[in-house]
Write a protein that holds these residues in place. Structure first.
Motif, PDB file in Angstrom:
ATOM      1  N   THR A 275     -25.256  -6.831  -6.577  1.00 18.91           N
ATOM      2  CA  THR A 275     -26.511  -6.080  -6.468  1.00 18.91           C
ATOM      3  C   THR A 275     -26.475  -4.827  -7.349  1.00 18.91           C
ATOM      4  OG1 THR A 275     -25.657  -4.858  -4.568  1.00 18.91           O
ATOM      5  CG2 THR A 275     -26.913  -6.871  -4.124  1.00 18.91           C
ATOM      6  N   SER A 276     -27.658  -4.394  -7.732  1.00 17.06           N
ATOM      7  CA  SER A 276     -27.797  -3.187  -8.527  1.00 17.06           C
ATOM      8  C   SER A 276     -29.162  -2.576  -8.240  1.00 17.06           C
ATOM      9  CB  SER A 276     -27.675  -3.493 -10.023  1.00 17.06           C
ATOM     10  OG  SER A 276     -28.008  -2.362 -10.805  1.00 17.06           O
ATOM     11  N   LEU A 277     -29.248  -1.261  -8.335  1.00 17.19           N
ATOM     12  CA  LEU A 277     -30.530  -0.589  -8.171  1.00 17.19           C
ATOM     13  C   LEU A 277     -31.484  -0.990  -9.289  1.00 17.19           C
ATOM     14  CD1 LEU A 277     -32.311   1.648  -6.834  1.00 17.19           C
ATOM     15  CD2 LEU A 277     -31.224   3.269  -8.394  1.00 17.19           C
ATOM     16  N   TYR A 278     -30.955  -1.204 -10.499  1.00 15.34           N
ATOM     17  CA  TYR A 278     -31.782  -1.546 -11.657  1.00 15.34           C
ATOM     18  C   TYR A 278     -32.004  -3.050 -11.730  1.00 15.34           C
ATOM     19  CZ  TYR A 278     -31.324   3.236 -13.220  1.00 15.34           C
ATOM     20  OH  TYR A 278     -31.411   4.592 -13.304  1.00 15.34           O
ATOM     21  N   LEU A 279     -33.237  -3.457 -12.072  1.00 14.65           N
ATOM     22  CA  LEU A 279     -33.539  -4.876 -12.173  1.00 14.65           C
ATOM     23  C   LEU A 279     -32.782  -5.519 -13.331  1.00 14.65           C
ATOM     24  CD1 LEU A 279     -37.393  -4.976 -11.459  1.00 14.65           C
ATOM     25  CD2 LEU A 279     -35.474  -5.196  -9.873  1.00 14.65           C
ATOM     26  N   ILE A 280     -32.622  -4.784 -14.427  1.00 11.35           N
ATOM     27  CA  ILE A 280     -31.853  -5.306 -15.554  1.00 11.35           C
ATOM     28  C   ILE A 280     -30.477  -4.665 -15.531  1.00 11.35           C
ATOM     29  CG2 ILE A 280     -31.746  -5.585 -18.052  1.00 11.35           C
ATOM     30  CD1 ILE A 280     -33.989  -7.124 -16.599  1.00 11.35           C
ATOM     31  N   ALA A 281     -29.507  -5.444 -15.169  1.00  8.31           N
ATOM     32  CA  ALA A 281     -28.127  -4.961 -15.032  1.00  8.31           C
ATOM     33  C   ALA A 281     -27.181  -6.020 -15.575  1.00  8.31           C
ATOM     34  CB  ALA A 281     -27.804  -4.661 -13.571  1.00  8.31           C
ATOM     35  N   THR A 282     -25.970  -5.607 -15.869  1.00 11.87           N
ATOM     36  CA  THR A 282     -24.959  -6.551 -16.343  1.00 11.87           C
ATOM     37  C   THR A 282     -24.493  -7.421 -15.180  1.00 11.87           C
ATOM     38  OG1 THR A 282     -23.081  -5.098 -15.870  1.00 11.87           O
ATOM     39  CG2 THR A 282     -24.192  -4.810 -17.993  1.00 11.87           C
ATOM     40  N   GLU A 283     -23.743  -8.441 -15.504  1.00 15.60           N
ATOM     41  CA  GLU A 283     -23.241  -9.329 -14.460  1.00 15.60           C
ATOM     42  C   GLU A 283     -22.285  -8.605 -13.527  1.00 15.60           C
ATOM     43  OE1 GLU A 283     -21.685 -12.740 -16.443  1.00 15.60           O
ATOM     44  OE2 GLU A 283     -23.668 -13.461 -17.072  1.00 15.60           O
ATOM     45  N   ALA A 284     -21.763  -7.447 -13.979  1.00 12.56           N
ATOM     46  CA  ALA A 284     -20.885  -6.645 -13.120  1.00 12.56           C
ATOM     47  C   ALA A 284     -21.674  -5.640 -12.276  1.00 12.56           C
ATOM     48  CB  ALA A 284     -19.863  -5.901 -13.981  1.00 12.56           C
ATOM     49  N   GLY A 285     -22.999  -5.606 -12.445  1.00  6.77           N
ATOM     50  CA  GLY A 285     -23.828  -4.713 -11.653  1.00  6.77           C
ATOM     51  C   GLY A 285     -24.100  -3.370 -12.294  1.00  6.77           C
ATOM     52  N   ARG A 286     -23.639  -3.160 -13.533  1.00  2.00           N
ATOM     53  CA  ARG A 286     -23.891  -1.887 -14.225  1.00  2.00           C
ATOM     54  C   ARG A 286     -25.282  -1.882 -14.841  1.00  2.00           C
ATOM     55  NH1 ARG A 286     -19.701  -1.177 -18.710  1.00  2.00           N
ATOM     56  NH2 ARG A 286     -20.925   0.742 -19.017  1.00  2.00           N
TER      57      ARG A 286
END
Length: 369
Positions: A275-286
């Motif tokens: 999960t990530s706060l940003y909709l577009i994030a790396t596969e690691a969640g960054r």
């Protein structure tokens, strides 16, 4: 009779005084004062501020004298514009303005503001867009392909001089006004479905999500990268455009209750493993930055073009190599039949802008028979 100037003020005109004090913090503070008289004839020091250039201008007003050359040059105006105006703009605009200002400074920095004429401005424009030249030895000096950049620089110069007029550096007409700009041809590239699919086939899930979100939302790359889960409000994707400040809400579910394609992409993003706060994030969640997106997109585009070349499809390979991530926005506009709806999605108040710059395929019409 005016006293001889002290060593601290010998570089200043008569009746302009410099005072220097050490603050509690240990820093030196410098202020400028006009050595004048009040209504009763008593000597008074009128504060003119801590900026030397501004103090010289105010001194000239008190003395009814011409502004000293170093206070009426474009350098002083550029300095103040860079200090006070550029920081109020969006980050990307700030970076562009500083590059443009550096080019303008290389020509106009030492020029007195009142000496600049429309002819000087036109000469600058032509120098930035010079035609190719052949020297006596046969060497060809290529043309400067800076037609668009020159227009942006002239627009900035015009704004700088308008601010100078407001600040009181000059009362003359803006010399940029009326100077012809270079003709600009809008980018006409259209990313066909064949090109789009080829690049997506060589993309990772993070890039595919970014491409889909950019296309289906019709937003600029920077706005797409800033989208977060907090922007998902009342079954819409809320967008505040960084360039214009325009706010729109894009439906994630149709009025008949069916999920839109954009809604499906959002669901796919929210269902990722990390999960990530940003909709577009790396596969690691960054959070994905613009640089990371560019590297991923260029790698996928190059891989897709190479695959097309290996398959013997040179036409497709050539089209893929011209594809840029920013072409997702005009692709969205081009594939919406209703121009008014396309303008609303892109956040344009003027449909003509949508038609001229972003619609890149011809209108579908019926044949004669």
């Amino acid at each position: 009779m005016i006293r001889p100037k002290s060593k601290n003020n010998q570089d200043l005109p008569q009746r302009l005084i410099r005072r220097t004090r050490r603050l509690v913090s240990g820093k030196l503070w410098t202020g400028y004062y006009y050595n004048g008289r009040d209504e009763s004839g008593r000597r008074v020091e009128i504060p003119l501020g801590s900026d030397r250039i501004e103090a010289l201008r105010k001194w000239a007003e008190f003395e009814a004298a011409p502004v000293p050359a170093d206070a009426s040059s474009m350098r002083a105006v550029f300095d103040r514009y860079e200090r006070e105006i550029i920081p109020t703009k969006a980050a990307k605009t700030q970076a562009s303005n500083r590059l443009e200002l550096a080019r303008l400074r290389s020509v106009f920095d030492s020029a007195p503001i009142d000496a600049i004429t429309p002819q000087h401005v036109a000469q600058y424009r032509d120098a930035r867009t010079a035609a190719p030249r052949t020297l006596k030895d046969g060497t060809v000096i290529p043309a400067h392909r800076a037609t668009v950049a020159a227009n942006r620089e002239l627009a900035l110069l015009s704004h700088v001089i308008n601010m100078a007029r407001e600040w009181g550096y000059t009362a003359r007409e803006n010399p940029v006004r009326g100077v012809r700009k270079n003709r600009e041809a809008p980018r006409s590239y259209y990313a066909s479905q064949e090109v789009w699919a080829a690049v997506q086939a060589c993309s990772g899930e993070d890039l595919r999500a970014a491409m889909d979100l950019a296309y289906l939302s019709g937003q600029r790359p920077g706005d797409v990268l800033r989208m977060t889960v907090r922007d998902l409000v009342d079954d819409t994707l809320a967008v505040s455009q960084g360039k214009t400040g325009k706010r729109i809400r894009i439906r994630l579910t149709d009025e008949d209750g069916r999920r839109t394609e954009l809604g499906g992409v959002v669901d796919r993003i929210l269902g990722r493993k990390v999960t990530s706060l940003y909709l577009i994030a790396t596969e690691a969640g960054r959070r994905m930055t613009a640089g990371m997106l560019r590297l991923r997109f260029v790698a996928a585009r190059n891989a897709a073009a190479s695959a097309a070349e290996q398959a013997g499809n040179a036409r497709l390979a050539s089209s893929i190599r011209q594809f840029q991530f920013r072409d997702a926005r005009p692709k969205a506009a081009s594939e919406i039949a209703d121009l008014a709806q396309a303008a609303e999605l892109l956040g344009h108040s003027d449909k003509q802008l949508t038609r001229t710059v972003y619609t890149r395929i011809g209108k579908l019409v019926k044949p004669t028979r």
